[in-house]
Design a protein around this motif. Structure first.
Motif, short mmCIF file in Angstrom:
data_model
loop_
_atom_site.label_atom_id
_atom_site.label_comp_id
_atom_site.label_asym_id
_atom_site.label_seq_id
_atom_site.Cartn_x
_atom_site.Cartn_y
_atom_site.Cartn_z
N PHE A 42 0.28 -1.34 0.34
CA PHE A 42 0.03 0.19 -0.26
C PHE A 42 0.92 1.69 -0.29
N ASN A 43 2.09 1.50 0.55
CA ASN A 43 2.74 2.54 0.79
C ASN A 43 4.19 2.45 -0.10
N VAL A 44 4.40 1.40 -1.21
CA VAL A 44 5.58 1.65 -1.65
C VAL A 44 5.26 1.59 -3.24
N ILE A 45 4.22 -0.18 -3.47
CA ILE A 45 3.65 -1.04 -4.41
C ILE A 45 3.20 0.05 -5.12
N GLU A 46 2.02 0.33 -5.16
CA GLU A 46 0.68 1.19 -5.38
C GLU A 46 0.80 2.34 -5.55
N PRO A 47 1.18 3.20 -5.23
CA PRO A 47 1.86 4.00 -5.35
C PRO A 47 2.66 5.14 -6.83
N SER A 48 3.82 3.67 -6.80
CA SER A 48 4.63 4.04 -8.15
C SER A 48 4.11 3.06 -9.46
N LEU A 49 2.65 2.37 -9.18
CA LEU A 49 2.83 1.54 -10.51
C LEU A 49 2.66 2.16 -11.77
N PRO A 50 3.00 1.84 -12.66
CA PRO A 50 2.79 2.18 -14.47
C PRO A 50 1.72 2.50 -15.02
N ASP A 51 1.08 1.72 -14.31
CA ASP A 51 -0.42 1.16 -14.92
C ASP A 51 -1.39 1.13 -13.84
N LYS A 52 -1.80 1.43 -12.87
CA LYS A 52 -2.78 1.15 -12.32
C LYS A 52 -3.77 0.61 -12.52
N GLU A 53 -4.67 -0.01 -13.68
CA GLU A 53 -5.67 -0.38 -14.25
C GLU A 53 -5.06 -2.00 -14.98
N ARG A 54 -3.65 -2.13 -15.09
CA ARG A 54 -3.56 -3.24 -15.92
C ARG A 54 -4.07 -4.49 -15.17
N ALA A 55 -4.47 -5.77 -15.51
CA ALA A 55 -4.69 -6.70 -15.27
C ALA A 55 -3.44 -7.55 -14.88
N VAL A 56 -3.69 -8.43 -13.91
CA VAL A 56 -2.78 -8.91 -13.54
C VAL A 56 -2.52 -10.38 -14.26
N ASP A 57 -3.07 -10.78 -15.57
CA ASP A 57 -2.84 -11.88 -16.37
C ASP A 57 -1.68 -11.17 -17.24
N ASP A 58 -1.47 -9.97 -17.21
CA ASP A 58 -0.93 -8.96 -18.27
C ASP A 58 0.49 -8.32 -17.68
N ILE A 59 0.80 -9.35 -16.76
CA ILE A 59 2.21 -8.07 -16.21
C ILE A 59 2.75 -9.26 -17.01
N ASP A 60 3.92 -8.41 -16.84
CA ASP A 60 5.26 -9.55 -17.74
C ASP A 60 6.44 -8.40 -17.18
N ALA A 61 7.86 -8.82 -17.39
CA ALA A 61 8.70 -8.36 -17.00
C ALA A 61 8.95 -6.46 -17.12
N GLU A 62 8.56 -6.31 -18.62
CA GLU A 62 8.87 -5.04 -18.67
C GLU A 62 7.34 -3.92 -17.46
N TYR A 63 6.40 -4.43 -17.24
CA TYR A 63 6.44 -3.72 -17.02
C TYR A 63 6.82 -3.82 -15.06
N LEU A 64 7.11 -4.81 -14.70
CA LEU A 64 7.93 -4.98 -13.30
C LEU A 64 8.72 -4.13 -13.24
N ASN A 65 9.58 -4.43 -14.46
CA ASN A 65 11.38 -3.66 -14.67
C ASN A 65 10.59 -1.98 -14.42
N GLY A 83 4.43 -20.01 -18.14
CA GLY A 83 5.93 -19.95 -18.70
C GLY A 83 6.10 -18.07 -18.03
N ASP A 84 5.18 -17.85 -17.79
CA ASP A 84 4.80 -16.88 -16.43
C ASP A 84 5.77 -16.92 -15.23
N TYR A 85 6.53 -18.00 -15.47
CA TYR A 85 7.14 -18.03 -14.13
C TYR A 85 8.39 -18.00 -14.42
N GLU A 86 8.64 -17.51 -15.49
CA GLU A 86 9.29 -16.56 -16.10
C GLU A 86 10.07 -15.36 -15.14
N LEU A 87 9.17 -15.00 -15.40
CA LEU A 87 9.15 -13.72 -15.13
C LEU A 87 10.18 -13.23 -13.35
N PHE A 88 10.34 -14.37 -12.87
CA PHE A 88 10.52 -15.22 -11.31
C PHE A 88 12.33 -14.63 -11.96
#
Length: 255
Positions: free
Chosen positions: A58-81, A115-120
């Motif tokens: 709530f204090n670190v990740i959510e305020p820093s998200l590049p796109d708050k409407e991104r679906a969880v199934d569409d999360i990729d390495a580019e988004y997390l990086n 394949g999504d586990y490759e995000l790790f």
């Protein structure tokens, strides 16, 4: 041709109907919050761990998200990086903590054979900046303890237990007189005092069967200090007669 066109039109109409009936995709934000409520809180055995996850989400990740409407199934390495890079601009050590959290989240969210586990392995690693430790000389430690001993309002015994025995604050606060063995000159760590970041949900946790449950040799000069503390605590308990349940504990104080 007419038959094919008709079939295509029926297929298109069916797809539109199915799309309208599909539930809205779960956003990354909603999934994180649901994960915290339903998995983290129910599985966590430590109030400090739950408080850490709350702060991270709530204090670190959510305020820093590049796109708050991104679906969880569409999360990729580019988004997390991009998320980690944004956090890193504010504080490098916080980015390192967020990196560790995301790895825990990814392992919990995805199965290893997808394949999504490759995000790790695809998210960029951020490490805590190492700081040079501050080392006191024997003379400086002697000066510190001498000043603490002369000050009646200080916690000389607690300082000595930390410096000479290597005890953590929670271990010191959980000590009882019975944990000290004058004959063998030892102390046994059997419980720890814990609380969350707000100071609530305070509790004494038994350490039996854990690595923290241990016995240590301690300097003999601590035993006269222990006797002095017991006398001071008796005076304090006389002022607070309802606090008899704590009479066997070493660290007492008015609240």
């Amino acid at each position: 041709m007419r038959k094919e066109s008709k079939e295509m039109a029926v297929t298109a109409t069916t797809m539109k109907k199915e799309k309208r009936n599909e539930p809205a995709a779960t956003t990354f934000v909603n999934y994180l919050e649901s994960w915290y409520q339903n998995k983290c809180l129910s599985n966590s055995t430590s109030s400090s761990t739950a408080a850490y996850y709350y702060w991270m989400i709530f204090n670190v990740i959510e305020p820093s998200l590049p796109d708050k409407e991104r679906a969880v199934d569409d999360i990729d390495a580019e988004y997390l990086n991009a998320l980690l890079a944004c956090i890193n601009q504010k504080n490098e050590n916080t980015a390192a903590s967020a990196y560790r959290f995301l790895r825990v989240f990814i392992k919990d969210r995805f199965e290893p054979d997808t394949g999504d586990y490759e995000l790790f392995f695809q998210i960029k690693k951020y490490s805590v900046l190492e700081k040079d430790p501050v080392l006191y000389t024997p003379e400086q430690l002697t000066c510190l303890l001498s000043a603490a001993k002369k000050d009646n309002t200080s916690h000389y015994l607690e300082y000595a237990l930390a410096l000479y025995c290597g005890l953590k604050p929670g271990e010191i606060l959980g000590l009882k007189y019975s944990d000290f063995n004058r004959h063998e000159q030892t102390i046994t760590i059997q419980r720890i005092y814990t609380s969350n970041d707000s100071g609530k949900n305070c509790q004494l946790k038994k350490l039996e069967g854990t690595k923290q449950n241990r016995s240590l040799k301690i300097p003999f000069f601590l035993f006269p200090e222990l006797s002095t503390r017991r006398k001071e605590n008796r005076k304090l308990l006389a002022r607070y007669p309802s606090a008899t349940e704590y009479k066997s504990y070493l660290c007492l104080g008015p609240t």
